[in-house]
Design an enzyme around this catalytic site. Structure first.
Site, PDB file in Angstrom:
ATOM      1  N   SER A 262     -67.412  51.182  31.813  1.00 43.45           N
ATOM      2  CA  SER A 262     -65.984  50.917  31.650  1.00 43.45           C
ATOM      3  C   SER A 262     -65.706  49.425  31.579  1.00 43.45           C
ATOM      4  CB  SER A 262     -65.200  51.522  32.819  1.00 43.45           C
ATOM      5  OG  SER A 262     -65.367  50.731  33.978  1.00 43.45           O
ATOM      6  N   LYS A 263     -64.470  49.098  31.274  1.00 41.49           N
ATOM      7  CA  LYS A 263     -64.068  47.695  31.191  1.00 41.49           C
ATOM      8  C   LYS A 263     -64.105  47.025  32.559  1.00 41.49           C
ATOM      9  CE  LYS A 263     -61.188  48.184  27.060  1.00 41.49           C
ATOM     10  NZ  LYS A 263     -59.878  47.954  26.420  1.00 41.49           N
TER      11      LYS A 263
END
Length: 501
Positions: A262-263
């Protein structure tokens, strides 16, 4: 392939471009180049509620830094422009209405409150509410209205959306270039909104219409879009358009544990997940590959091998080489685990390929910031001695600081064994250094080692304190190469300093 290959990368400007998006862009680019096709970029910004200022510029700058240049995009070869969806919004309503006219879509007038009530009713019964063939006959839509009722609703400008009428019981088998045949049961799918009450299309409609009008031949996208494949396939069928071929790329997985990278994972785990540094509106700063000292070609090489391989042991590829050998048929179906250490390894390989002068020019910027003035030739020599231990140009100062600043502290373990004899020996070495006319590494080595042998002293008893005198600790390349670079007077001064210490 009978028609020209045209592939696209279609990001939304809702934030910084994630490394997974970069890989999708890269695989599209490589596929286009391999097949003498066109790679174009379309900005999908129909969802204005999620628009983030600066994100669009970030996307283009990131791809430019990586060398993934589009053949067509905003302001460049706009053969099928505009290449920004918000500038194409006048197109979509007619296509949505065409689907209604042909019986593949319908008007839905249900309010958000009414639908929320239906969801709560279903939850109370332990069920999940789905707007599809099993519920649409009882909801507020044009399928349940007379022509007059519908006309009155439209005349009164009652808010509505247009939903796709998903077939009630069809088994769809669709060919995917990565996964082979994939099958879906339409009875389990919902009637997606195609056109919103604010007059804007949803992603599904705009995406399909634009891909058709811009003659996209292959849609290469992330695995997260696989659940949308049956709807997109049926939209092409409903419009009687030739469908592009689809390929769904495997997820990039976290380095540890399960799930998609994920970011948030990068900053949490200490490595970049964005190509460039991103400064959020809340003042937060997320690491970027460029700012962390990665070479763009190393990032490209690493990403290409996340989920794809040529079937050989080769690991180092230029962008041009990748374009020659890339084959979607060799993309893995399963997710690829992100390995930050392997990422650094690739950067080290590209660092080693660069000339000492190239690296020295980059390193000079660091030295200038520290107020250190050195010539390119001097720094180039130093770089050549230490670069094999560096992953990044930013590592070079920590590996070579003693070339620029004399040590003030010395390795405690070595200093424990520092005796009066050690002082005498180092003083003798200093005298030998003074007497050398041709101050080159080989000459220094020959003179020093000959004296140690003649005196019948253990080599380590002299060489260890001598290295610590030059470096401050037991590290660094060949000691006599270090002494050669430091120069005769500096070597003498450093020996004097450790004796006094």
């Amino acid at each position: 392939m009978s028609k020209q290959v045209r592939v696209r990368f279609a990001p939304s400007p809702t934030g910084p471009l994630h490394i997974g998006g970069v890989r999708t862009a890269l695989f599209n680019y490589l596929f286009a180049k391999k097949n003498n096709g066109v790679f174009y970029i379309r900005i999908e910004d129909t969802d204005q509620t999620r628009f983030v200022p600066g994100a669009e510029e970030y996307i283009f700058e990131a791809l430019r830094w990586l060398g993934i240049e589009p053949d067509e995009t905003i302001g460049k070869n706009e053969k099928f422009g505009p290449y920004k969806q918000s500038e194409r919004k006048h197109l979509y309503k007619d296509y949505a209405l065409q689907l209604v006219h042909d019986g593949f879509a319908y008007y839905a007038f249900d309010t958000a409150e009414e639908l929320d009530a239906k969801r709560k009713e279903a939850e109370a019964e332990g069920k999940t509410f789905i707007y599809n063939h099993s519920t649409r006959e009882y909801l507020v839509n044009s399928l349940n209205m007379t022509h007059q009722e519908l006309e009155a609703r439209l005349y009164n400008e009652d808010p509505y959306v247009i939903r796709f009428k998903m077939p009630s019981s069809e088994k769809l088998t669709i060919q995917d270039m990565v996964r082979g045949e994939v099958t879906f049961d339409t009875s389990l799918l919902d009637d997606k909104v195609l056109f919103k009450s604010d007059g804007m299309p949803t992603y599904h409609l705009a995406n399909i219409v634009d891909d058709h009008l811009q003659e996209t031949s292959h849609v290469i996208r992330g695995e997260e879009w696989l659940p949308s494949l049956p709807l997109h396939h049926l939209l092409y069928r409903s419009f009687r358009w030739e469908s592009p071929e689809f390929a769904h790329l495997p997820l990039i997985l976290k380095p540890v544990g399960n799930g998609k990278l994920s970011k948030r994972d990068g900053d949490k785990l200490g490595f970049p997940v964005f190509p460039l540094e991103w400064k959020g509106e809340d003042g937060s700063v997320s690491m970027g590959y460029r700012e962390q000292g990665y070479f763009p070609e190393a990032v490209i090489n690493f990403l290409a091998l996340l989920g794809w391989n040529e079937g050989t042991d080769q690991e180092i590829y230029s962008l041009e080489q990748l374009a020659q050998v890339f084959d979607l048929g060799r993309v893995n179906k399963s997710g690829a685990k992100f390995d930050p250490e392997k990422n650094k390894w690739f950067n080290h390989q590209y660092l080693m390929e660069k000339s000492n002068d190239e690296l020295a020019e980059m390193f000079l910027l660091t030295l200038e910031q520290k107020g250190i003035q050195k010539s390119l030739n001097e720094v180039s020599t130093i770089v050549g001695l230490v670069k094999d231990r560096a992953n990044f140009v930013t590592d070079l100062y920590d590996l070579a600081d003693y070339f620029f600043v004399a040590p003030k502290e010395y390795d405690a373990k070595v200093m424990k064994n520092f005796t009066e004899d050690t002082k005498i020996w180092l003083q003798e070495i200093s005298n030998i250094i003074v007497s050398i006319d041709n101050f080159e590494a080989k000459v220094i080595e020959e003179k020093v080692k000959s004296w140690i042998t003649e005196q019948n002293i253990g080599m380590g008893k002299v060489m260890q304190p001598l290295r610590v005198a030059m470096v401050g600790e037991m590290k660094g390349p060949d000691l006599f190469e270090i002494m050669n670079v430091l120069g005769q007077q500096e070597v003498i001064q450093r020996i004097k300093a450790i004796i006094e210490k």
